[in-house]
Write a protein that holds these residues in place. Structure first.
Motif, short mmCIF file in Angstrom:
data_model
loop_
_atom_site.label_atom_id
_atom_site.label_comp_id
_atom_site.label_asym_id
_atom_site.label_seq_id
_atom_site.Cartn_x
_atom_site.Cartn_y
_atom_site.Cartn_z
N VAL A 174 48.98 42.56 38.99
CA VAL A 174 48.85 41.19 39.50
C VAL A 174 49.12 41.15 41.00
O VAL A 174 48.39 40.50 41.76
N SER A 178 46.40 40.15 43.80
CA SER A 178 46.70 38.94 44.58
C SER A 178 46.65 39.24 46.07
O SER A 178 46.14 38.43 46.86
N HIS A 179 47.17 40.39 46.49
CA HIS A 179 47.10 40.76 47.90
C HIS A 179 45.66 40.99 48.33
O HIS A 179 45.27 40.62 49.45
N TYR A 181 43.05 39.50 47.09
CA TYR A 181 42.45 38.17 47.17
C TYR A 181 42.87 37.47 48.47
O TYR A 181 42.04 36.88 49.17
N ALA A 182 44.17 37.53 48.79
CA ALA A 182 44.65 36.87 50.01
C ALA A 182 44.01 37.47 51.25
O ALA A 182 43.65 36.75 52.19
N ASP A 192 55.73 37.37 49.05
CA ASP A 192 54.79 37.86 48.05
C ASP A 192 54.68 36.93 46.85
O ASP A 192 53.65 36.91 46.17
N CYS A 196 50.98 35.59 45.25
CA CYS A 196 50.54 35.49 43.86
C CYS A 196 50.20 34.05 43.48
O CYS A 196 49.24 33.80 42.76
N GLU A 197 50.98 33.10 44.00
CA GLU A 197 50.71 31.70 43.71
C GLU A 197 49.38 31.27 44.30
O GLU A 197 48.61 30.52 43.67
N ALA A 199 46.84 33.08 44.60
CA ALA A 199 45.78 33.67 43.77
C ALA A 199 45.70 33.02 42.40
O ALA A 199 44.91 33.47 41.55
N HIS A 201 48.36 32.46 40.13
CA HIS A 201 49.30 32.90 39.11
C HIS A 201 50.54 32.01 39.08
O HIS A 201 50.98 31.52 40.12
#
Length: 266
Positions: A174, A178-179, A181-182, A192, A196-197, A199, A201
């Protein structure tokens, strides 16, 4: 063999607010480097490996500081931003055969050396029990006011507010996704958990500790010394003992990489 639990320890910042001739994480606290104390705290709480992300050409500061590490240490040169540096830490985990089975990863600020082992263990346990992104947090103690455009101050209810700390724990897949995606979306986050938020989650918090302060100025060192004196009578890291280990598995530089390393722009 038990499942490995690596910790990415972020120590690549320039320490502008702290000042001094050496990187802030290798400043000594009670005779030991701050980053060494952070690695020991991660080990005492259940981490099996430390990936320490350092400034470019900073190995001459960090190798001596971590020579007595209780767990294997990998030094990885960081990038221009914290997010990019953490991505390099994640890549280093993926490149290690002995970490291929890792599911849980922690990300910790090197300059939070006094985090109790119980907090580290709490974060790891939360991920193993099903959370995908979790951080320790403490209630905000100070009175809070918000300043409006006209300079007027309004009271903010502090009861629901929480100060977020590290180590933050994640499902490794995850966090990596997420990284990615960011980076693709150009999203900048302060930690961090927020990555994740962003992305999509769900994130969670667990109980943190007042002693887990972040050393950002010379004054913070004085406060850290005071905390050390308070806990001197009960033993370090909640009585958890750690074993010495061969300190350096390998060292990654952008000039002579031991695995594929993406150069950051200069």
């Amino acid at each position: 063999m038990p499942e490995p639990v690596p910790a990415v320890i972020v120590a690549a910042g320039r320490g502008v607010r702290f000042g001094g001739p050496v990187p802030k994480p290798v400043t000594t606290l009670a005779g030991k480097a701050v980053v060494a104390m952070s690695v020991e705290a991660m080990a005492a709480g259940g981490c099996s490996h430390a990936i320490v992300v350092i400034p470019r050409n900073g190995e001459h500061h960090f190798q001596p500081a971590l020579a007595a590490s209780p767990i294997p240490v990998t030094l990885v040169e960081g990038d221009e931003t914290r997010q990019a540096s953490v991505r390099r830490g994640i890549a280093a985990i993926r490149d290690r055969a002995d970490l291929a089975d890792a599911r849980v990863v922690l990300v910790h600020d090197a300059v939070r050396p006094l985090v109790p082992a119980t907090v580290v263990a709490r974060v790891i346990r939360s991920i193993r029990e099903g959370a995908v992104a979790v951080a320790p947090a403490i209630p905000v103690a100070d009175s809070i006011r918000a300043e409006g455009p006209d300079g007027r101050l309004t009271i903010v209810d502090r009861d629901p507010l929480r100060a977020i700390q590290t180590p933050q724990g994640f499902d490794l897949d995850v966090l990596e996704a997420s990284h990615a995606y960011a980076a693709e979306q150009g999203i900048d986050c302060t930690d961090d958990l927020s990555v994740c938020e962003a992305a999509g989650h769900q994130v969670a918090i667990v109980k943190g500790a007042m002693t887990s302060l972040k050393i950002t100025s010379a004054t913070d060192l004085d406060l850290a010394h005071a905390f050390l004196k308070l806990r001197a009578g009960i033993g370090r890291h909640s009585f958890r003992r750690v074993l010495r280990h061969r300190p350096f598995a390998w060292f990654v530089t952008t000039e002579q990489p031991a695995h594929e390393v993406i150069r950051s722009p200069r």
